[in-house]
Write an enzyme that holds these catalytic residues in place. Sequence first.
Site, short mmCIF file in Angstrom:
data_model
loop_
_atom_site.label_atom_id
_atom_site.label_comp_id
_atom_site.label_asym_id
_atom_site.label_seq_id
_atom_site.Cartn_x
_atom_site.Cartn_y
_atom_site.Cartn_z
N LYS A 138 38.07 38.42 44.45
CA LYS A 138 38.22 39.39 45.55
C LYS A 138 36.99 39.33 46.44
O LYS A 138 37.09 39.27 47.67
CB LYS A 138 38.35 40.80 44.99
CG LYS A 138 38.14 41.92 46.00
CD LYS A 138 38.31 43.30 45.42
CE LYS A 138 37.05 43.82 44.79
NZ LYS A 138 36.05 44.34 45.75
N ASN A 139 35.79 39.32 45.80
CA ASN A 139 34.54 39.43 46.56
C ASN A 139 34.12 38.14 47.25
O ASN A 139 33.09 38.09 47.90
CB ASN A 139 33.43 39.98 45.67
CG ASN A 139 33.70 41.43 45.30
OD1 ASN A 139 34.59 42.07 45.87
ND2 ASN A 139 32.98 41.92 44.32
N ARG B 3 43.22 47.79 44.15
CA ARG B 3 42.42 47.16 45.19
C ARG B 3 41.89 45.81 44.75
O ARG B 3 41.70 44.91 45.56
CB ARG B 3 41.23 48.05 45.57
CG ARG B 3 41.60 49.34 46.26
CD ARG B 3 40.38 50.05 46.76
NE ARG B 3 39.53 49.09 47.47
CZ ARG B 3 38.25 49.36 47.78
NH1 ARG B 3 37.70 50.51 47.45
NH2 ARG B 3 37.54 48.47 48.43
#
Length: 425
Positions: free
Chosen positions: A22-23, A398
Amino acid sequence: MDVIRIEGGHHVSGVVKVEGAKNSALKLMAATILAPGVNTLTNVPNIADVHVMGKVLKRLGAQIEVVDEHTLSIDTSTVTSWVTPYQLVAQMRASTAVLGPLLGRFGKATVAMPGGCNIGARKIDMHILGLQALGVEFDLDHGDINATAPRGLRGDTVTLDFASVGATENLMMASVRAKGVTTIYNAAREPEIVDLANLLNEMGAKIGGAGSPVIEIEGVDELHPVTHEVVGDRIEAGTFIAMAGITGDPVEVRGFEPIHLGLVLRKYEQMGITIERERRAVRVWREGPLSSVDIQTLPFPGFPTDMQAQTMCLLALGSGSCIVTENVFENRFMFASELQRMGADIRIEGHHAIVHGVSGFSGAEVKSPDLRGGAALVMAGLVADGTTVVSDIYHIDRGYERFVEKLQALGAHVERTSVPDANVL
Ligand code: EPZ
């Protein structure tokens, strides 16, 4: 509202493959602004934050095709706007990652000032100070940051107060189009920084030193679109490794680089967890008791703050006592107060959590405080006596793709259900 219900005490074992990070994915998506044309990103996680970043890019004028669940084709030749709206930045702080690319492409950007979140103020003062050194001027107008480079971007030396991931990324993405050379001292060294530098270099940038504390960027006149695979998500992997550590059952975690979790794996071995490393996988199990070890979070290669909650969950069942110190965010212990509802013995003193191991958790209704704390509460439920119900699981959505399904495939008695919102009478 949706909740995750976990029935504790069942074996959890098998093979799980993690997604792209994700990051990293969020920043790689932002970086496509710098390379007008059709960029293809593979191994992109299918998670809520990626969808929000997609909305941001479309609002700027990009066209995005979902080629398959994990492949995005992003055409930024049609990006004409440099204004990101508050409602999208408020949804996801990482939207500020478009600041650097918009400056690199247009020499200007308007980004809503991000608010804080559950884990801290999340300021961007280091982003602003660093970009000012490159010739960017800022003014804050009704909550929006208006950034311009009236005399163009010019390379310079920037020393960060703290090895900020976001500041390092925005500085890299602006300076690739600056005139001259930019040197970033005290740069963040996370694997996601290296992944971004690799993408930018594939686009034609000239970046050296990514992964070290000193990154040097020689500005270039243009960048071209590329195809790039997102690096594996070391934090999703670490989360499943922690789960194997707490249940003791054998789990194989695939799709990431074990070296990206170096200190985490070494600490887990000190805690009595067995870890067999392969090129892009680990096999994890535990036979004896969990030992208590002290943890302090630091920028990479230090112990990652994004693994703090999952690790505190393990230590809460340790055979002794230990101290967990959170050095990166100012308010990332809310998870601990939820875990106390399940029987953990944790005392918070400022940036320190004093953890006394207990023999077990009892199932309870708990609330997910943030992305990683939510995952850690589900993890606690796997070994709790009785049933645990975790609410506010939109935090988990998320950053974790098909979290419940992956746990079910490992044999966990976990389900996602809807319950009437207790607040709606
Ligand atoms: C990134 O956030 C990650 N998010 C975070 O992951 C991660 O915890 C963090 O890096 C540290 O590794 C994304 O990549 C989308 P920082 P970022 O800039 O860039 C302060 C998760 O769970 N700071 O390294 O915001 C800041 O408030 C998330 O996946 C300033 O004061 O992290 C924080 O206390 C959570 N001024 C500390 O530095 C600034 O200008 C570290 O922030 C910038 C940061």
